[in-house]
Design a protein around this motif. Structure first.
Motif, short mmCIF file in Angstrom:
data_model
loop_
_atom_site.label_atom_id
_atom_site.label_comp_id
_atom_site.label_asym_id
_atom_site.label_seq_id
_atom_site.Cartn_x
_atom_site.Cartn_y
_atom_site.Cartn_z
N TYR A 295 0.82 -1.22 0.00
CA TYR A 295 0.00 0.00 0.00
C TYR A 295 0.85 1.26 0.00
N GLY B 46 11.00 7.49 7.50
CA GLY B 46 11.42 6.59 6.43
C GLY B 46 10.32 6.24 5.46
N GLY B 47 10.58 5.13 4.74
CA GLY B 47 11.52 4.08 5.04
C GLY B 47 11.40 3.52 6.47
N ASN C 119 9.76 -0.02 12.95
CA ASN C 119 8.86 -1.14 12.65
C ASN C 119 8.91 -2.10 13.83
N GLY D 297 5.17 1.63 13.69
CA GLY D 297 4.20 1.30 12.64
C GLY D 297 3.54 -0.04 12.91
N GLN E 259 0.14 -0.74 12.62
CA GLN E 259 -0.84 -0.85 11.50
C GLN E 259 -2.11 -1.61 11.84
N ARG F 39 2.37 -7.05 5.91
CA ARG F 39 3.35 -6.72 6.94
C ARG F 39 4.17 -7.96 7.32
N ASP G 278 1.17 3.85 14.88
CA ASP G 278 0.30 4.08 13.72
C ASP G 278 -0.59 2.87 13.52
N THR H 291 -5.36 4.48 2.07
CA THR H 291 -5.56 5.12 0.76
C THR H 291 -4.87 4.27 -0.28
C1 LIG Z 1 6.67 6.42 6.63
S1 LIG Z 1 5.35 5.36 6.87
C2 LIG Z 1 6.06 3.97 7.64
C3 LIG Z 1 6.83 3.87 8.84
C4 LIG Z 1 7.41 2.47 9.06
N1 LIG Z 1 8.29 2.11 8.02
C5 LIG Z 1 6.33 1.40 9.12
O1 LIG Z 1 6.00 0.83 8.10
O2 LIG Z 1 5.89 1.11 10.20
C6 LIG Z 1 4.36 6.13 8.09
C7 LIG Z 1 2.95 5.61 8.18
O3 LIG Z 1 2.17 5.95 7.07
C8 LIG Z 1 1.04 5.10 7.03
N2 LIG Z 1 0.77 4.74 5.63
C9 LIG Z 1 1.66 4.46 4.67
N3 LIG Z 1 1.01 4.20 3.49
C10 LIG Z 1 -0.32 4.34 3.73
C11 LIG Z 1 -1.51 4.21 2.94
N4 LIG Z 1 -1.46 3.90 1.65
N5 LIG Z 1 -2.70 4.44 3.54
C12 LIG Z 1 -2.77 4.77 4.84
N6 LIG Z 1 -1.70 4.90 5.63
C13 LIG Z 1 -0.49 4.70 5.09
C14 LIG Z 1 1.37 3.89 7.89
O4 LIG Z 1 0.55 3.87 9.03
C15 LIG Z 1 2.80 4.12 8.27
O5 LIG Z 1 3.11 3.65 9.55
#
Ligand SMILES: C[S@@+](CC[C@H](N)C(=O)[O-])C[C@H]1O[C@@H](n2cnc3c(N)ncnc32)[C@H](O)[C@@H]1O
Ligand code: SF4
Length: 390
Positions: free
Chosen positions: A29, A72-73, A107, A130, A132, A144, A168, A202
């Protein structure tokens, strides 16, 4: 003192964003700037970050640093020594505020939890995890690499190691009912958490989910009505638990709000280093936006060869700063200061645009501030379009 355009950032502070672009695997995603690499020479990466910090400190000397954010990343793949090195370089050029907030995104795997103490010893004082989902089946469908049990164990270690821990969750997932989400969120809130980032899934172009969706797959995503109900329930449940939504997707007790993200939303200054990192910086010449190449190799080479990782540096006219301030600050429950906007733009917000939005219950004015209501934050792009001149 009159606040000139290049001093406007003082309303919100100064932060440093460090982008670590590597992940163990690409989640289907995710459209963040993340890449899977077999080997990463962390000594080279540290030297490049140090060089970027030195370069930027020459543009903006004499600042006190309020926040640092390793995003990140997957920054929890960084060696604690790399994190320590970046922080030492930053402290050499920008003295740290006494209450500096230093966040690292992690993570929740057991391998990464083994490094948490190392990050704390390096100076990190806040972890953003993260997680999720707390449901194994949904974690698998999100692609994941960790289970819910592993995430809970990593969270317990984080809680024991750091004063501040956030996590998150992604909701509005395939086949997720309102009552399932209410139960999962209730469980998250029972985990001694003081900050939650809750994002509706999304479907982004250019991701594996984007391709599957375009080909007619990925069934069971919520329709607009269910999405709105999920959002409203999220606001109510978190507020009742003492973690009100202080931004569209972020919930926290008053003293646990993300100080780094508040710098973005309150439109402060931030230096952004690493591939794909953006910055907003002000000096005697005015305010400007910076960005960097997305590809890790291209960024690293640019820094090593030319001593400068920026792809572009664009001056921001004060009208553009006013528009950015409006767009960012209305994401916050506290809203915006119309006088600050007026100082930047040279003219006030358009009263004729505000009134109908107030009548619709999308905007409200209180204590000299303008805020989007919960309903307004759900349709914020439209609200902003109506408010912006032209
Ligand atoms: C930089 S990202 C990831 C941080 C970390 N690498 C992880 O995966 O736990 C930050 C956050 O954006 C959210 N995220 C990323 N893509 C998404 C999507 N397509 N829809 C909703 N949330 C998203 C996730 O909750 C994620 O933890
Ligand atoms: S969600 Fe996190 S781990 Fe997954 S690809 Fe994106 S940045 Fe990497």
């Amino acid at each position: 003192m009159t606040v000139t355009a290049s001093e406007d950032w003082r309303n919100a502070g100064f932060g440093l964003y460090v982008h670590w672009p590597f992940c163990q695997a690409k989640c289907p995603y995710c459209d963040f700037n993340s890449h899977v690499a077999r080997e990463v020479d962390q000594t080279r990466w540290l030297a490049a970050y140090e060089s970027e910090i030195r370069r930027l400190s020459e543009d903006i000397p004499g600042r006190v640093l309020n926040t640092v954010f390793f995003g990140g990343g997957t920054p929890s793949l960084m060696a604690p020594e790399t994190v320590a090195g970046v922080l030492e370089a930053a402290r050499r050029v920008w003295p740290f505020a006494n209450d500096i907030e230093i966040t690292l995104e992690a993570n929740p795997t057991s391998v990464e939890a083994d490094r948490f103490r190392g990050y704390r010893d390096a100076g990190v004082n806040r972890l953003s995890m993260g997680i999720q989902s707390l449901n194994d089946d949904h974690l698998r469908r999100l692609g994941r690499l960790h289970s819910a049990g592993e995430a809970r164990r990593a969270f317990t270690i984080a809680r024991e190691t750091f004063d501040k821990v956030s996590f998150d969750l992604i909701y509005a997932r395939q086949d997720q009912t309102l009552s399932e989400w209410q139960a999962e969120l209730g469980e998250a809130l029972s985990m001694a958490i003081d900050h939650l980032s809750l994002y509706q899934l999304t479907i982004e172009d250019g991701t594996a989910f984007g391709a599957r969706h375009a080909a007619g797959g990925l069934r069971g995503l919520p329709d607009d009505d269910l999405s709105a109900d999920l959002y409203a329930a999220t606001q109510d449940i978190c507020a009742s638990a003492g973690l009100p939504g202080y931004e569209i997707s972020n919930h926290a007790a008053e003293d646990a709000q993300s100080q780094h993200n508040l710098i973005y939303w309150r439109y402060g200054d931030y230096a952004g280093i690493g591939p794909g990192a953006h910055g907003r910086l002000s000096n005697a010449a005015g305010r400007f936006a910076t960005d960097t190449p997305l590809q890790p190799g291209a960024w690293l080479e640019k820094v090593e060869r030319h001593g400068n990782g920026e792809a572009s540096r664009t001056p921001l006219p004060t009208e553009e700063q006013a528009a950015e301030y409006l767009m960012m600050s209305l994401r916050l429950a506290e809203g915006m200061d119309p006088l600050r906007y007026e100082k930047l733009l040279g003219q006030p917000l358009d009263e004729a645009a505000i009134l109908p939005l107030e009548e619709l219950g999308l905007l409200e004015r209180r204590d000299g501030r303008l805020r989007a209501t919960v309903q307004g934050r759900m349709v914020l792009n439209g609200v902003i379009r109506d408010l912006l001149p032209g």
